[in-house]
Write an enzyme that holds these catalytic residues in place. Structure first.
Site, PDB file in Angstrom:
ATOM      1  N   ARG A 153       0.965  -1.194   0.157  1.00 36.66           N
ATOM      2  CA  ARG A 153      -0.004   0.131  -0.173  1.00 36.66           C
ATOM      3  C   ARG A 153       0.855   1.258   0.179  1.00 36.66           C
ATOM      4  NH1 ARG A 153      -4.358  -0.673   3.147  1.00 36.66           N
ATOM      5  NH2 ARG A 153      -5.725  -1.393   1.641  1.00 36.66           N
ATOM      6  N   GLU A 177      15.138   1.391  -0.205  1.00 35.44           N
ATOM      7  CA  GLU A 177      16.200   1.306  -0.576  1.00 35.44           C
ATOM      8  C   GLU A 177      16.158   0.773  -1.770  1.00 35.44           C
ATOM      9  OE1 GLU A 177      18.684   0.086   3.447  1.00 35.44           O
ATOM     10  OE2 GLU A 177      16.320   0.161   3.865  1.00 35.44           O
TER      11      GLU A 177
HETATM   12 MO1  MOS Z   1      19.391   2.311   6.075  1.00 35.57          MO
HETATM   13  S1  MOS Z   1      21.195   1.688   5.305  1.00 35.57           S
HETATM   14  O1  MOS Z   1      18.694   0.351   6.708  1.00 35.57           O
HETATM   15  O2  MOS Z   1      19.318   3.977   6.907  1.00 35.57           O
END
Ligand code: MOS
Length: 753
Positions: A640, A717
């Site tokens: 979501r 990430e």
């Molecule tokens: Mo991140 S490398 O999990 O701040």
């Protein structure tokens, strides 16, 4: 095996009008007008300035510091060296748990890496402190620095990253390779990267007896509070941390670093508030980095282009005194299906600061090698690299046998390819040129990142005037968490955003866990969601038991909270305002609490990942080798989406880092001195605007009912993974030259190695 249901929202999730809206940053005006105060903006009265002296050698000992000269300089108040550093309650080299790394806090005269702090000069002005540092003129007993991946004999670490297995396998890889129709075996190298958030680590620290008050950027306030409490021998309640805004974190502010603790040590030594800000070049050593790797991938396919063996081995490095090992091979657990998979790591110790989390630690590094190898295997099979991936992506995690929500990944491949125009791609390399004669290449990479969750806590209050408060010690490091979390909070309380007071960013608020692992929105969001649910349950209880309420006896039918009112779920014509319920009960406000944690049952049944597919175009000057990424399209499925504007920004930020990983970013270490030679933003290349291609992120709809009740996965990430490989593969497609050493620089295209 449990069946995955992808199109069903769990019935118990209340979706109000805030989640899903592309709101702008709540703190945006504060930031662009300069009203937002970052740690170093604080100037308590009587504050002194501390400047670190750092080591110019990578290994040896500090034999002499001219403390007298520094102290004689006008304005210098104190010089702290290992000889007079106040005692600490805990040995900085103690490592009691996985999240406690060894710190350099002037415990002795040893030097373990270049730019290690060796003294602190405290003065009335920044200039005086800086000059005091210059006057120290350290003399060293220098030992030869051990540099690089071949610095020493390697060892097999017990774990990699924060406690992940260093080795894993399913099936018999050697047998698989022996029986394969085609095999490849290639080695890829990734460079060391150093954290360069715009805001370097900074601290303003003030002691009042045994109480410490600090302004410092932190991705994990409660963890920082506990570590400082241990080092100074005081109760965590005595440590008050303010960290409302971070000028970027990327993992280097996940755990409190040595320089931040040294700021607090300095303040205690002079019994005055002290400010300490790292200079840019001091970021290259004591605050973690992404270690270099050398990765060997061996792949085998059958006659049909199906992977039958995948072996991923990584050599990486840590410091001589602590362990953090880039878990690069472990990406191969989760992306491609193969009957036999083996992942392993080995490591060397070199004279560097301990590596640390850096945005997608392991995933970014491992992904560029894996995606390159997959591309090379596709080419060996004579297949289009997207077709090869569609044939080989994993629907279950091969090692555990747990299923992914991988239908969403297929949709990422489809939507990304369509948007990019992939079908027009010639299969062979060096086939396309633009009007200016530049070579054009197209590449693809699969993106994946685990959908993690940690433990978090939140407190909610509803007031009689219809307003609400949500309290959580969470962190906005620029990713937009405050905005997204406030949206979750408003829906959790069933009120409008402008009725919500969102309190966050200080250590006295409920512990929100660490803003890392792309898990912050899920972790803090679920604690907020549950705190809201707790308040609403209490409020509903008051109403349903009261004969005077239209909700009396709603009982099992339950209620819905929306717009400051409770509605009977089975008959929305029966409702009552929060204000009405609280007034009748004679209450000014009602309070609730929520916690969050990963659902262990779901985790044992499902492998949890966010997925994506990234398509990149590069143009290469055939004479000069100059490479430009010109266009990147990423399609991502991450559960979501709380705020699509913030999420697209996060994904684009990740994709820019992916371009940077493939083409720009590297720390160059002098093999003689062990020093980083490009410890500045002029020579440590990160993409500037002119380097950033046309970027597009597509949010592929995904309802994953298993990750958590809100269905949230992370987006911080995943953008790097996939992108770095897609760009590298595009360079091959443009030139026909396969560069296996990253970043790919122009010299490698002119003189292929
Ligand atoms: Mo991140 S490398 O999990 O701040």
């Amino acid at each position: 095996m449990p069946e995955l249901v992808l199109s069903q929202t769990p019935a118990h999730v209340r979706q109000g009008s805030n989640i899903g809206q592309p709101h702008t940053r709540r703190e945006g005006v504060l930031k662009v007008t300069g009203a937002a105060k970052y740690a170093a903006d604080h100037h308590p009265s009587g504050m002194l300035y501390a400047v670190l002296a750092v080591s110019g050698i990578a290994r040896g000992r500090v034999a002499f510091l001219d403390v007298a000269a520094a102290k004689a300089h006008p304005g210098v108040v104190e010089v702290i060296t290992p000889a007079n550093r106040p005692a600490l309650a805990q040995d900085p080299d103690e490592r009691a748990n996985l999240f406690m790394f060894r710190l350099d806090l002037l415990q002795n005269d040893r030097v373990r890496y270049a730019s290690q702090p060796i003294a602190i000069v405290i003065a009335e002005t920044l200039e005086a402190a800086t000059q005091g540092v210059a006057l120290l003129e350290p003399r060293y007993e220098t030992e030869p620095a051990r540099v690089g991946l071949d610095a020493a004999t390697s060892f097999v670490p017990p774990v990699v990253g924060p406690g992940f297995p260093a080795e894993a396998h399913c099936g018999d890889v050697e047998a698989g390779l022996a029986a394969a129709t085609r095999t490849i075996s290639e080695t890829y190298e990734t460079a060391a990267q150093y954290h360069n958030p715009m805001e370097p680590h900074a601290i303003v620290a003030a002691w009042d007896g045994d109480k410490l008050s600090i302004d410092t950027p932190s991705q994990g306030l409660a963890l920082a509070q506990r570590r400082l409490a241990g080092l100074f021998g005081v109760s965590p309640d005595n440590i008050h941390i303010r960290s409302p805004f971070l000028g970027g974190g990327f993992g280097c502010k996940g755990l409190i670093t040595g320089p931040q603790v040294l700021g607090a040590i300095a303040a205690r030594a002079v019994d005055k508030p002290v400010k300490l800000v790292l200079r840019r070049e001091q970021m290259y050593g004591p605050v973690g980095h992404r270690a270099s790797t050398r990765q060997t991938l061996r792949l085998g396919t059958d006659h049909d282009g199906k992977l039958v063996a995948l072996d991923h081995h990584t050599k990486t490095m840590s410091s001589t005194y602590d362990d953090f090992l880039e878990p690069a091979s472990n990406v191969s657990h989760a992306v491609y299906a193969s009957a036999a998979i083996a992942t392993s790591h080995e490591a060397v110790r070199a004279d560097v600061g301990t590596p640390m989390f850096m945005r997608a630690p392991g995933e970014a590094t491992g992904s560029i090698a894996l995606e390159s190898a997959i591309d090379e295997m596709a080419h060996a099979c004579g297949m289009d690299p997207l077709a090869f991936r569609l044939k080989n992506y994993a629907e279950v995690e091969p090692i555990s046998g747990k299923p992914f929500s991988s239908k969403a990944l297929r949709e990422c491949y489809r939507q990304g390819a369509e948007r990019f125009g992939w079908e027009r791609r010639p299969i062979a390399a060096r086939q396309m040129r633009d009007r200016d004669g530049l070579l054009v290449g197209w590449g693809v990479g699969t993106a994946a990142f685990p959908a993690l969750m940690f433990a978090g806590n939140a407190k909610a209050v509803l007031r009689r005037d219809g307003s609400g408060v949500m309290e959580i010690g969470a962190h906005d490091m620029g990713q937009g968490a405050w905005t997204a979390l406030a949206q979750i909070a408003a829906d959790a309380l069933g009120i409008d955003l402008d009725q919500l007071e969102f309190r966050s960013g200080t250590s006295d608020l409920p512990d929100a866990g660490i803003a890392g692992g792309s898990a912050h929105t899920a972790t803090a969001g679920m604690a907020i969601h549950n705190a809201g649910a707790d308040v609403i349950a209490r409020l509903a209880d008051l109403a349903m038991k009261d004969r005077r309420s239209p909700l009396f006896g709603a009982g099992n039918a339950g209620v819905i909270a929306r717009g400051g009112r409770l509605f009977r779920r089975d008959d929305e014509s029966r409702s009552e305002s929060y204000a009405g319920i609280l007034s009748r009960a004679g209450l000014a406000q009602i309070e609730g609490h929520g916690t969050s944690a990963a659902d262990q049952a779901a985790q044992s049944d499902y492998a949890m990942q966010a997925h994506g597919a990234v398509f990149a175009e590069v143009k290469v000057d055939p004479d000069l080798g100059q490479i430009r990424a010109t266009r990147v399209v990423g399609a991502f499925a991450a559960g979501r989406i709380i705020n699509p504007r913030m999420v697209e920004s996060q994904l684009c930020g990740g994709m820019i880092w992916g371009v940077s990983f493939a083409l720009h970013e590297q720390a160059v270490i002098d093999s003689r001195s062990g020093r980083v030679m490009n410890a500045n933003l002029a020579e440590y290349h990160i993409p500037v605007n002119a380097d950033v291609p046309s970027l597009e992120s597509i949010l592929v709809e995904e309802h994953d009912p298993h990750v958590n009740a809100l269905g949230i996965k992370g987006v911080g990430e995943i953008g790097i993974t996939g992108t770095a490989g897609a760009v590298a593969n595009a360079v091959w497609h443009a030139t026909g030259i396969r560069v296996r050493k990253f970043p790919i620089t122009l010299d490698r295209l002119i003189e292929p190695q």
